[in-house]
Design a protein around this motif. Structure first.
Motif, PDB file in Angstrom:
ATOM      1  N   ARG A  12      -8.742 -22.507 -13.494  1.00  0.00           N
ATOM      2  CA  ARG A  12      -8.030 -23.776 -13.616  1.00  0.00           C
ATOM      3  C   ARG A  12      -6.548 -23.633 -13.265  1.00  0.00           C
ATOM      4  O   ARG A  12      -5.932 -24.560 -12.753  1.00  0.00           O
ATOM      5  CB  ARG A  12      -8.213 -24.331 -15.037  1.00  0.00           C
ATOM      6  CG  ARG A  12      -9.555 -25.054 -15.198  1.00  0.00           C
ATOM      7  CD  ARG A  12      -9.758 -25.546 -16.602  1.00  0.00           C
ATOM      8  NE  ARG A  12     -10.409 -24.527 -17.408  1.00  0.00           N
ATOM      9  CZ  ARG A  12     -10.747 -24.684 -18.682  1.00  0.00           C
ATOM     10  NH1 ARG A  12     -10.468 -25.816 -19.290  1.00  0.00           N
ATOM     11  NH2 ARG A  12     -11.354 -23.735 -19.354  1.00  0.00           N
ATOM     12  N   CYS A  47      -4.921 -14.814 -13.450  1.00  0.00           N
ATOM     13  CA  CYS A  47      -5.157 -16.100 -12.777  1.00  0.00           C
ATOM     14  C   CYS A  47      -6.501 -16.703 -13.187  1.00  0.00           C
ATOM     15  O   CYS A  47      -7.548 -16.307 -12.678  1.00  0.00           O
ATOM     16  CB  CYS A  47      -5.110 -15.923 -11.260  1.00  0.00           C
ATOM     17  SG  CYS A  47      -3.526 -15.304 -10.655  1.00  0.00           S
ATOM     18  N   SER A  48      -6.472 -17.649 -14.085  1.00  0.00           N
ATOM     19  CA  SER A  48      -7.701 -18.353 -14.427  1.00  0.00           C
ATOM     20  C   SER A  48      -8.049 -19.340 -13.315  1.00  0.00           C
ATOM     21  O   SER A  48      -7.191 -19.709 -12.502  1.00  0.00           O
ATOM     22  CB  SER A  48      -7.545 -19.108 -15.751  1.00  0.00           C
ATOM     23  OG  SER A  48      -6.651 -20.201 -15.592  1.00  0.00           O
ATOM     24  N   ALA A 103     -13.246 -13.960 -14.281  1.00  0.00           N
ATOM     25  CA  ALA A 103     -12.019 -14.671 -13.913  1.00  0.00           C
ATOM     26  C   ALA A 103     -12.170 -16.171 -14.118  1.00  0.00           C
ATOM     27  O   ALA A 103     -11.242 -16.852 -14.550  1.00  0.00           O
ATOM     28  CB  ALA A 103     -11.663 -14.375 -12.454  1.00  0.00           C
ATOM     29  N   GLU A 104     -13.357 -16.685 -13.847  1.00  0.00           N
ATOM     30  CA  GLU A 104     -13.598 -18.123 -13.972  1.00  0.00           C
ATOM     31  C   GLU A 104     -13.610 -18.566 -15.426  1.00  0.00           C
ATOM     32  O   GLU A 104     -13.076 -19.624 -15.767  1.00  0.00           O
ATOM     33  CB  GLU A 104     -14.937 -18.479 -13.314  1.00  0.00           C
ATOM     34  CG  GLU A 104     -15.326 -19.942 -13.473  1.00  0.00           C
ATOM     35  CD  GLU A 104     -16.735 -20.226 -12.972  1.00  0.00           C
ATOM     36  OE1 GLU A 104     -17.271 -21.282 -13.327  1.00  0.00           O
ATOM     37  OE2 GLU A 104     -17.292 -19.387 -12.243  1.00  0.00           O
ATOM     38  N   ARG A 156      -2.726 -14.487 -19.824  1.00  0.00           N
ATOM     39  CA  ARG A 156      -3.492 -15.197 -18.794  1.00  0.00           C
ATOM     40  C   ARG A 156      -2.913 -16.594 -18.612  1.00  0.00           C
ATOM     41  O   ARG A 156      -2.591 -17.288 -19.586  1.00  0.00           O
ATOM     42  CB  ARG A 156      -4.961 -15.266 -19.214  1.00  0.00           C
ATOM     43  CG  ARG A 156      -5.888 -15.772 -18.110  1.00  0.00           C
ATOM     44  CD  ARG A 156      -7.321 -15.533 -18.562  1.00  0.00           C
ATOM     45  NE  ARG A 156      -8.290 -16.058 -17.641  1.00  0.00           N
ATOM     46  CZ  ARG A 156      -8.656 -15.452 -16.518  1.00  0.00           C
ATOM     47  NH1 ARG A 156      -8.120 -14.304 -16.188  1.00  0.00           N
ATOM     48  NH2 ARG A 156      -9.573 -15.965 -15.733  1.00  0.00           N
ATOM     49  N   GLY A 198     -12.541 -16.795 -18.174  1.00  0.00           N
ATOM     50  CA  GLY A 198     -11.735 -15.971 -19.064  1.00  0.00           C
ATOM     51  C   GLY A 198     -11.174 -16.721 -20.249  1.00  0.00           C
ATOM     52  O   GLY A 198     -10.873 -16.126 -21.273  1.00  0.00           O
ATOM     53  N   ASP A 199     -11.016 -18.058 -20.142  1.00  0.00           N
ATOM     54  CA  ASP A 199     -10.517 -18.844 -21.264  1.00  0.00           C
ATOM     55  C   ASP A 199     -11.618 -19.165 -22.270  1.00  0.00           C
ATOM     56  O   ASP A 199     -11.356 -19.792 -23.292  1.00  0.00           O
ATOM     57  CB  ASP A 199      -9.910 -20.165 -20.751  1.00  0.00           C
ATOM     58  CG  ASP A 199      -8.738 -19.902 -19.826  1.00  0.00           C
ATOM     59  OD1 ASP A 199      -8.090 -18.855 -19.980  1.00  0.00           O
ATOM     60  OD2 ASP A 199      -8.479 -20.733 -18.947  1.00  0.00           O
ATOM     61  N   THR A 214      -7.281 -13.755 -25.418  1.00  0.00           N
ATOM     62  CA  THR A 214      -8.618 -13.762 -24.852  1.00  0.00           C
ATOM     63  C   THR A 214      -8.997 -12.349 -24.464  1.00  0.00           C
ATOM     64  O   THR A 214      -8.198 -11.438 -24.506  1.00  0.00           O
ATOM     65  CB  THR A 214      -8.685 -14.662 -23.594  1.00  0.00           C
ATOM     66  OG1 THR A 214      -7.963 -14.019 -22.548  1.00  0.00           O
ATOM     67  CG2 THR A 214      -8.101 -16.030 -23.862  1.00  0.00           C
ATOM     68  N   THR A 219      -2.787 -20.582 -17.399  1.00  0.00           N
ATOM     69  CA  THR A 219      -3.672 -21.738 -17.397  1.00  0.00           C
ATOM     70  C   THR A 219      -3.029 -22.875 -16.626  1.00  0.00           C
ATOM     71  O   THR A 219      -1.878 -22.776 -16.168  1.00  0.00           O
ATOM     72  CB  THR A 219      -3.953 -22.201 -18.836  1.00  0.00           C
ATOM     73  OG1 THR A 219      -2.725 -22.727 -19.392  1.00  0.00           O
ATOM     74  CG2 THR A 219      -4.441 -21.046 -19.708  1.00  0.00           C
ATOM     75  N   SER A 225     -10.616 -25.599 -25.091  1.00  0.00           N
ATOM     76  CA  SER A 225      -9.254 -25.130 -24.881  1.00  0.00           C
ATOM     77  C   SER A 225      -8.646 -24.868 -26.245  1.00  0.00           C
ATOM     78  O   SER A 225      -9.081 -25.422 -27.248  1.00  0.00           O
ATOM     79  CB  SER A 225      -8.420 -26.177 -24.126  1.00  0.00           C
ATOM     80  OG  SER A 225      -8.069 -27.233 -24.993  1.00  0.00           O
TER      81      SER A 225
END
Length: 854
Positions: free
Chosen positions: A114, A111-112, A554-555, A155, A557-558, A149, A157, A346
């Protein structure tokens, strides 16, 4: 229920309750009573008018589906005067609850941030909609073109939420309600679906092409049938975006086009004009030129407001459309490239920019400018150093004759963080950038080069960097200049943390984020929060640090590069607590899929952590290999101040591998590399290395003094964890020199106390084992105490380490016991705690020795 009662034939609720006997407490739950037929509703009314003693009743219903609004059971109920009535209206879930549901269903790693935000927005917080979406997303894989990632390829998005189908349950509910509407009311609902936002009565009527009176009647009917809802004072629409999507997908193409055309006319009349939403309707109604104009205005407006994320999303979608001709494509591509580096990247951004720089119809200078930002994006956001560096070098060639842009590319190539090329190459690029910036006469370019000059000088421990930092134009009015100033200050926080200039780093932590937010640089503000985690770790601020680091991963991760510091923190903390499996995972993840592309200081620190892990496991071959590889990478770059986290462990691994002469060569090379450099952590690490050499030579008094000197240096920084480890090492050497010395015992005791204060449970266990191994240590009274069903102190230590994931062999190495003895302690701990697996020990083994367990 009484035995056999479930088989009893009863003809009414009264008979059913009478069968329980008098004054028996009972709870009646009737769900979805709006669906009850008249006979059932009458039975409920009668029952509630004459309730038995002790009754508690709960009725659930959808107000919008009641046959008679306000009458739950179809007619008034003559409730007894003594009955207490309470009406509870269940609203949508709040955002935190939706996040909790998602994490529970999918796992935190998937769970990202965003993704969670978009899930809440699209579902409107409606519990059933959230649950149905999560069920569908459980099996969602990577989107086309997505890169892996550090936190996993699967993950999720925001795009996963946007591209998920509307759940069947919701579609059928909405379509069923639409079927009950007359033609004009249905057209009004179509208008609301096309607008997909809160709108006034007049706006909905205009898009539906209805008169004022017909629009009001249609809106009233849509509200009564619960198709539309009042979302605010005078604002109407669907309860959540997915309901609008369910209706929108039913519309025929010509109908959609006509509705979008009228929607565009409605939005053009709003002030201020909502350019982004207007653009969507213009495109859907075939007004291509108007669409492109609105997109450009919306993107420029977002950039000026510092909202680069919105600008990027809009420009990415636009550039992916084949309707965009080359002149417009070049202009919009440059807007996207300039925004991409200021915000969070992104994968879609990279794909769009890559296609553009490979487009031969674009002018070389345009390709060069786009390639410049693509190279920065790849290197600084994605951590793909080699690919990013190649693009930057190519952009220098494409930007010949454009000094302003070429200087930026050169300045980026000057940064030594990336492993490609030695420091001499970086310094050469810096010289070229400085010359070109002066020739350009552009204040933005001069600021960009000045920020990178500060970064380079501080990265290598050159004190001139601090003077250059003070000269950055912090009060400049140009936001582009301020962005580069913010970058210089935030980079200085990172450099100061690696150097050991922690007081300066703390002061800059206040200034850097403020400048980043003021200039709209979201990426820099985010990066410096990761640096703060690193700073808190080395300075001993461990309370709550692991939770903060996990939340940060977690915040971001992208954005792999941003997560590196937090992953290093998690690896070090796991190592200190004895969770070796987690330590290895985090220390490997910190540098991404390839150490050859990771930032050099982070790669060196992670290598130091993995060497220590291998040494703890007595895996000397792996430790020596990690030491050799890590040292070779640092030697290739030539920035020796970054060896502070690697050198002591590399030297120890080399000594234990039976190569003391090679270890001595490493120390000589390290000392030469940091000579005349201002790097407090590296200086302390060098003293520590000399102590290890002396210990290997058997010169224990000399080694103890070196370790004490290193401890003093670490304490002054401060680095309490390393200072405690130095107290342990000094005590160990003092006792090796004179087993009965009280000084050595005192140092071990101090180390145990300081490590316990930090929560380094694995280290505490090791130091206490060393203390018990010496005859001069304080002993308990003669006679073995009886612990019965309580854990003994030794069993407590073994249970905690076993619960943390260590094998019997690893626990034996940590506590200086035989594997057989450890096996016996584990067996007794399992029995006393009443558990059957080592995993359960982690939850049960926190009772203090001597306390009785449950």
């Amino acid at each position: 229920m009484q035995p056999g009662l479930e088989q009893s034939p009863v003809s009414s609720l009264s008979e059913l309750t009478a069968s329980f006997g008098r004054d028996v407490p009972m709870l009646l739950v009737a769900e979805d009573v709006q669906r009850a037929g008249e006979q059932d509703a009458r039975a409920l009314r009668t029952f509630l008018e004459h309730p038995p003693a002790g009754l508690r009743a709960v009725l659930t219903y959808r107000p919008e589906e009641l046959a008679s609004p306000g009458l739950v059971l179809g007619a008034p109920v003559a409730y007894p005067a003594e009955m207490n009535l309470l009406r509870l209206r269940l609203g949508p879930l709040d955002e935190a609850t939706v996040h909790e549901m998602a994490v529970k269903a999918l796992g935190e790693d998937r769970c990202s941030a965003r993704f969670l935000t978009r899930l809440y927005e699209r579902s409107g917080g409606i519990a059933q909609a959230v649950a149905d979406l999560l069920t569908e997303l459980k099996t969602a894989g990577p989107l086309p073109g997505a890169r892996p990632t550090m936190v996993g390829r699967d993950r999720l998005t925001a795009r996963h939420v946007d591209e998920a189908a509307v759940p069947v349950r919701l579609t059928e509910l909405v379509v069923g309600r639409m079927a009950a509407l007359d033609e004009e009311t249905r057209r009004l609902a179509w208008a609301a679906a096309v607008l997909d936002e809160a709108a006034t009565e007049d706006e909905l009527s205009s898009v539906a092409d209805l008169s004022v009176d017909s629009g009001r009647s249609a809106l009233t009917a849509a509200l009564c049938e619960a198709v539309l809802h009042e979302l605010g004072l005078g604002q109407y629409g669907f309860r959540m975006p997915m309901e609008a999507a369910a209706v929108y997908q039913l519309l025929a193409g010509p109908v959609r086009r006509e509705l979008h055309g009228r929607a565009a006319a409605v939005l053009e009349a709003r002030r201020p004009t909502p350019w982004a939403r207007l653009a969507r309707h213009q495109l859907a109604s075939g007004r291509t030129n108007d669409w492109l104009g609105s997109v450009e205005k919306a993107a420029r407006e977002a950039v000026e407001a510092g909202d680069h994320e919105s600008a990027i999303a809009l420009l990415e979608d636009t550039l992916a459309n084949p309707l965009v001709a080359h002149p417009n494509r070049a202009r919009l591509a440059l807007m996207l490239a300039r925004s991409a580096y200021s915000a969070l990247r992104s994968d879609q951004t990279v794909q769009v920019l890559r296609r553009l720089v490979e487009d031969p119809e674009l002018p070389a200078a345009v390709r060069g400018e786009i390639r410049l930002d693509l190279g920065l994006l790849l290197g600084n956001h994605l951590g793909q150093a080699a690919e990013g560096r190649a693009d930057l070098m190519k952009s220098v060639e494409e930007l010949r004759g454009h000094a302003r842009l070429a200087a930026r590319a050169m300045a980026a190539l000057a940064l030594p963080y990336w492993p490609d090329g030695p420091l001499a190459d970086n310094l050469s690029w810096l010289t070229r950038a400085e010359t070109t910036a002066v020739e350009s006469g552009d204040p933005v370019v001069r600021a960009a080069v000045a920020a990178n000059q500060v970064t380079v000088l501080l990265s290598v421990g050159d004190a001139e960097g601090w003077r250059q930092l003070e000269r950055l134009p912090r009060e400049h009015v140009d936001p582009e200049v301020l962005q580069h100033v913010a970058r210089g200050v935030c980079n200085a926080v990172d450099a100061a943390t690696w150097l050991g200039e922690y007081t300066r780093a703390r002061a800059l932590l206040v200034e850097g984020p403020r400048l980043a937010l003021r200039s709209g640089s979201v990426y820099q503000e985010q990066m410096v929060r990761g640096t703060e985690l690193h700073l808190d770790m080395v300075t001993g601020r461990w309370a709550g640090l692991a939770s903060r680091a996990r939340a940060y991963v977690a915040e971001v991760g992208d954005t792999p590069f941003a997560a590196g510091d937090a992953m290093l923190v998690l690896g070090v903390l796991a190592m200190a607590k004895g969770d070796w499996a987690q330590a290895g995972t985090w220390l490997s993840a910190a540098v991404g899929s390839s150490e050859a592309s990771g930032p050099v200081p982070l790669t060196a620190a992670a290598a130091g952590g993995r060497i220590r892990l291998a040494l703890a496991r007595e895996d000397l071959e792996t430790a020596a290999r990690e030491a050799s590889d890590g040292w070779a990478a640092l030697r290739a770059k030539g920035v020796w101040v970054w060896a502070a986290e690697l050198a002591p462990w590399a030297v120890e691994a080399t000594i234990r591998a039976g190569e003391p002469a090679t270890a001595r060569e490493l120390v000589v090379e390290f000392a030469a590399g940091i000579e005349e450099r201002q790097a407090p952590t590296a200086t302390a690490a060098l003293v520590r290395c000399h102590a290890l050499l002396a210990e290997a030579d058997g010169a224990f008094p000399e080694a103890a003094e070196h370790f004490r000197h290193a401890r003093t240096r670490y304490q002054s920084l401060p680095r309490p964890y390393d200072a405690a480890l130095m107290a342990e090492a000094a005590g160990r050497c003092a006792l090796a020199s004179s087993p009965s010395t009280t000084a050595g015992l005192s140092e071990l005791a101090d180390a145990a106390m300081e490590l316990e204060a930090l929560g380094a449970s694995r280290d505490v266990a090791r130091v206490r084992a060393e203390l018990r191994a010496h005859p001069g240590a304080e002993r308990p009274a003669r006679g073995r105490p009886r612990y019965d069903e309580r854990l003994s102190p030794r069993e407590q230590e073994v249970a905690e380490l076993a619960g943390a994931g260590l094998s019997n062999r690893e626990i034996a190495a940590t506590l200086h016991l035989s594997p057989r003895t450890v096996e016996q302690h584990v067996a007794r701990a399992l029995r006393k705690l009443g558990v059957v697996s080592r995993n359960e020990l982690a939850l049960k083994a926190h009772d203090k020795p001597g306390r009785r367990t449950n």
